[in-house]
Design a protein around this motif. Structure first.
Motif, short mmCIF file in Angstrom:
data_model
loop_
_atom_site.label_atom_id
_atom_site.label_comp_id
_atom_site.label_asym_id
_atom_site.label_seq_id
_atom_site.Cartn_x
_atom_site.Cartn_y
_atom_site.Cartn_z
N MET A 36 -9.53 7.87 10.91
CA MET A 36 -9.67 6.52 10.39
C MET A 36 -10.81 6.49 9.38
SD MET A 36 -11.39 4.53 13.65
CE MET A 36 -11.30 2.98 12.77
N GLY A 37 -10.79 5.48 8.54
CA GLY A 37 -11.83 5.34 7.53
C GLY A 37 -11.57 4.11 6.68
N GLY A 38 -12.21 4.07 5.54
CA GLY A 38 -12.05 2.93 4.65
C GLY A 38 -12.99 3.02 3.48
N GLU A 39 -13.09 1.93 2.75
CA GLU A 39 -14.00 1.85 1.60
C GLU A 39 -14.72 0.51 1.66
OE1 GLU A 39 -14.05 2.59 -3.25
OE2 GLU A 39 -12.13 2.30 -2.20
N ILE A 40 -16.04 0.55 1.50
CA ILE A 40 -16.88 -0.64 1.55
C ILE A 40 -17.64 -0.73 0.23
CG2 ILE A 40 -18.73 -1.84 2.77
CD1 ILE A 40 -18.05 -0.07 5.21
N PRO A 41 -17.49 -1.82 -0.53
CA PRO A 41 -18.15 -1.92 -1.83
C PRO A 41 -19.59 -2.42 -1.72
CG PRO A 41 -16.73 -3.80 -1.50
CD PRO A 41 -16.57 -2.94 -0.28
N TYR A 85 2.11 -4.58 -5.46
CA TYR A 85 1.40 -4.47 -6.73
C TYR A 85 -0.09 -4.79 -6.59
CZ TYR A 85 6.02 -4.45 -8.95
OH TYR A 85 7.30 -4.15 -9.32
N ARG A 86 -0.44 -5.70 -5.68
CA ARG A 86 -1.81 -6.22 -5.61
C ARG A 86 -2.59 -5.55 -4.48
NH1 ARG A 86 1.07 -11.06 -5.70
NH2 ARG A 86 0.33 -11.54 -3.61
N ASN A 87 -3.89 -5.59 -4.62
CA ASN A 87 -4.76 -4.98 -3.62
C ASN A 87 -5.06 -5.95 -2.48
OD1 ASN A 87 -4.91 -2.55 -4.95
ND2 ASN A 87 -6.72 -3.13 -6.13
N ASN A 88 -4.02 -6.50 -1.91
CA ASN A 88 -4.18 -7.36 -0.72
C ASN A 88 -2.96 -7.19 0.18
OD1 ASN A 88 -2.28 -8.63 -2.29
ND2 ASN A 88 -3.18 -10.69 -2.14
N ASN A 89 -2.58 -5.94 0.42
CA ASN A 89 -1.38 -5.69 1.21
C ASN A 89 -1.68 -4.85 2.43
OD1 ASN A 89 -1.63 -3.04 0.31
ND2 ASN A 89 -0.23 -3.35 -1.41
N LYS A 90 -0.68 -4.75 3.30
CA LYS A 90 -0.78 -3.94 4.51
C LYS A 90 0.51 -3.13 4.64
CE LYS A 90 -3.58 -7.34 7.03
NZ LYS A 90 -3.57 -8.37 5.96
N TYR A 91 0.37 -1.85 5.01
CA TYR A 91 1.52 -0.97 5.17
C TYR A 91 1.45 -0.25 6.51
CZ TYR A 91 3.79 -1.02 0.56
OH TYR A 91 4.51 -1.37 -0.55
N ALA A 134 2.95 6.41 -12.25
CA ALA A 134 4.23 5.81 -11.86
C ALA A 134 4.60 4.69 -12.82
CB ALA A 134 4.13 5.26 -10.45
N LYS A 135 5.92 4.54 -13.06
CA LYS A 135 6.39 3.39 -13.80
C LYS A 135 6.17 2.13 -12.96
CE LYS A 135 9.89 6.07 -16.26
NZ LYS A 135 11.35 6.24 -16.55
N ARG A 136 6.19 0.98 -13.60
CA ARG A 136 5.81 -0.25 -12.90
C ARG A 136 6.61 -0.49 -11.63
NH1 ARG A 136 3.11 -4.80 -12.80
NH2 ARG A 136 4.09 -6.72 -12.11
N LYS A 137 7.92 -0.27 -11.67
CA LYS A 137 8.72 -0.57 -10.48
C LYS A 137 8.47 0.42 -9.35
CE LYS A 137 12.99 1.94 -11.59
NZ LYS A 137 14.45 1.81 -11.72
N GLN A 138 7.79 1.55 -9.65
CA GLN A 138 7.48 2.54 -8.63
C GLN A 138 6.02 2.45 -8.17
OE1 GLN A 138 9.70 4.31 -7.22
NE2 GLN A 138 11.42 4.07 -8.62
N GLN A 139 5.26 1.51 -8.73
CA GLN A 139 3.83 1.42 -8.41
C GLN A 139 3.61 0.90 -7.00
OE1 GLN A 139 2.07 -0.91 -11.50
NE2 GLN A 139 2.03 0.78 -12.96
N MET A 140 2.50 1.36 -6.43
CA MET A 140 2.16 0.96 -5.06
C MET A 140 0.64 1.05 -4.92
SD MET A 140 3.29 2.87 -1.58
CE MET A 140 2.47 2.58 -0.01
N ALA A 141 0.00 0.00 -4.48
CA ALA A 141 -1.45 0.00 -4.31
C ALA A 141 -1.82 0.73 -3.02
CB ALA A 141 -1.99 -1.43 -4.28
N ALA A 199 -4.78 -1.35 5.26
CA ALA A 199 -4.88 -2.69 4.70
C ALA A 199 -5.82 -2.66 3.51
CB ALA A 199 -5.38 -3.68 5.75
N LEU A 200 -5.41 -3.27 2.42
CA LEU A 200 -6.23 -3.40 1.22
C LEU A 200 -6.68 -4.85 1.10
CD1 LEU A 200 -4.12 -1.35 -1.35
CD2 LEU A 200 -6.21 -0.63 -0.23
N PHE A 201 -7.96 -5.03 0.78
CA PHE A 201 -8.52 -6.37 0.65
C PHE A 201 -8.98 -6.67 -0.77
CE2 PHE A 201 -9.43 -4.68 4.91
CZ PHE A 201 -8.66 -5.53 5.66
N ASP A 202 -9.30 -5.61 -1.52
CA ASP A 202 -9.76 -5.76 -2.90
C ASP A 202 -9.63 -4.40 -3.58
OD1 ASP A 202 -10.81 -6.81 -5.19
OD2 ASP A 202 -12.54 -7.74 -4.22
N ASP A 203 -10.05 -4.33 -4.85
CA ASP A 203 -9.92 -3.08 -5.60
C ASP A 203 -10.61 -1.91 -4.89
OD1 ASP A 203 -8.42 -4.23 -7.54
OD2 ASP A 203 -10.08 -4.59 -8.92
N ASN A 204 -11.75 -2.15 -4.29
CA ASN A 204 -12.50 -1.07 -3.63
C ASN A 204 -12.91 -1.47 -2.21
OD1 ASN A 204 -14.32 -3.00 -4.44
ND2 ASN A 204 -15.76 -1.56 -5.42
#
Length: 353
Positions: free
Chosen positions: A232-237, A122-128, A342-349, A192-197
């Motif tokens: 490879m790439g990413g997002e830097i705020p 759910y949160r923007n601090n995950n790794k897949y 997506a419904k809440r249980k299907q959400q993925m950041a 890997a997500l570290f924050d919203d952006n």
């Protein structure tokens, strides 16, 4: 007459390139997930994603025989257990080039498993870590009636020679379609997500794992080279509303190597119903004759992001020696992505690509 002859030579060169069976290249590779990496299936913030891409290249030279590529895909993602997901995809690709209307068509079914390594989905601090694969069918074809040969050149009237398409060309290729072949693709992706952006991702894929036979002639062997892709790439705020999305992709297929590198700047209104715009500059590099490596084009991009819809447009500005013939007019590409919420249980950041 000399100009027509020059254009004919260029067309022949492009046709030879097509016959070497190199896959089509999209400038907006980040907006064409199923053609880039099977592991990108399901990596989006929603339950279902529809994507479509169109590219036309070198129409300033080849007119109606320009390189034209189309692709479309649909993906569905479903929660499996905890933070893990499974995704399924259906994709199609078709491109056509040259005076022979050389056409390549592929349709594929895919699947991907998305393993949560750390954090919360759910949160923007995950790794897949994601593994994906595709199986499909493909076929190559050309239009025999569009070709003419030297025996059809009629110069009996020296003041007005012409091409007699009704004359016997003295050539025959038999079938105009290759045998239908099975195609296998596989890929990996980590992000890997570290924050919203703020995010980072890296992936790799191999297309045409079995190197299928694409020969038009019976009992002949013409293998389709495997295509190896690394991206490879990413997002830097810079702020809550402004960020940069750098990325690079490198592809190797047979003797051909190409790479696209650059970045899009993204500005968001930061509201709940998000509206964002992107603009970017990219460089396409490829190997040339005698193993030389140099820049082929500069790519200018613009993307509009609505709540569920992304619309992108880009233009390739030729920078190679071909500019002497096409005045730097490379080609245009359009992309469209629609995501169903997506419904809440299907959400993925997920990261922004």
């Amino acid at each position: 007459m000399m100009r027509r002859f020059t254009l004919l030579i260029i067309q022949c060169a492009f046709l030879v390139t097509a016959l070497n069976a190199q896959d089509a290249r999209y400038s907006q590779f980040y907006a064409n997930p199923l053609q880039l990496n099977p592991a990108l299936a399901g990596v989006f913030d929603g339950s279902m994603r529809f994507s479509a891409n169109y590219k036309q290249q070198y129409s300033s030279l080849l007119k109606t025989q320009a390189y034209t590529s189309y692709s479309a895909g649909v993906e569905y993602r479903n929660l499996v257990n905890g933070g893990d997901f499974a995704a399924f995809s259906l994709g199609a690709h078709r491109d056509q080039a040259g005076i022979s209307k050389f056409t390549r068509t592929r349709v594929s079914l895919g699947g991907a498993f998305m393993k949560l390594l750390d954090g919360s989905r759910y949160r923007n601090n995950n790794k897949y870590l994601i593994v994906g694969a595709q199986i499909g069918l493909g076929q190559h074809s050309f239009d025999w009636s569009s070709l003419w040969f030297s025996r059809q050149f009629d110069n009996s009237n020296t003041s007005l020679p012409f091409i007699n398409l009704d004359a016997d060309p003295g050539e025959s290729f038999g079938e105009q379609n290759s045998d239908m072949y099975l195609d296998f693709n596989a890929g990996l992706l980590w992000y890997a997500l570290f924050d919203d952006n703020m995010s980072i991702y890296a992936g790799g894929a191999v297309h045409h794992l079995s190197s299928p036979n694409i020969a038009f002639i019976d009992n002949a062997i013409e293998k389709l080279d495997s295509r190896y892709t690394v991206h490879m790439g990413g997002e830097i705020p810079f702020s809550e509303q402004l960020s940069i999305l750098p990325a690079i992709v490198a592809m190797k297929q047979g003797p051909s190597f190409s790479s696209t590198i650059g970045a899009n700047f993204r500005y968001s209104n930061g509201e709940r119903n998000e509206l964002a715009i992107r603009a970017g500059l990219w460089s396409h590099l490829a190997n040339k004759l005698e193993s030389q490596f140099g820049m082929e084009a500069v790519i200018v991009t613009a993307i509009l992001e609505l709540e569920t819809l992304n619309i992108g447009i880009s233009y390739d500005i030729t920078t190679s020696k071909l500019t002497e013939a096409n005045n730097a007019r490379g080609g245009m590409e359009v992309s469209l992505i629609y995501v169903t919420p997506a419904k809440r249980k299907q959400q993925m950041a997920c990261p922004n690509f």
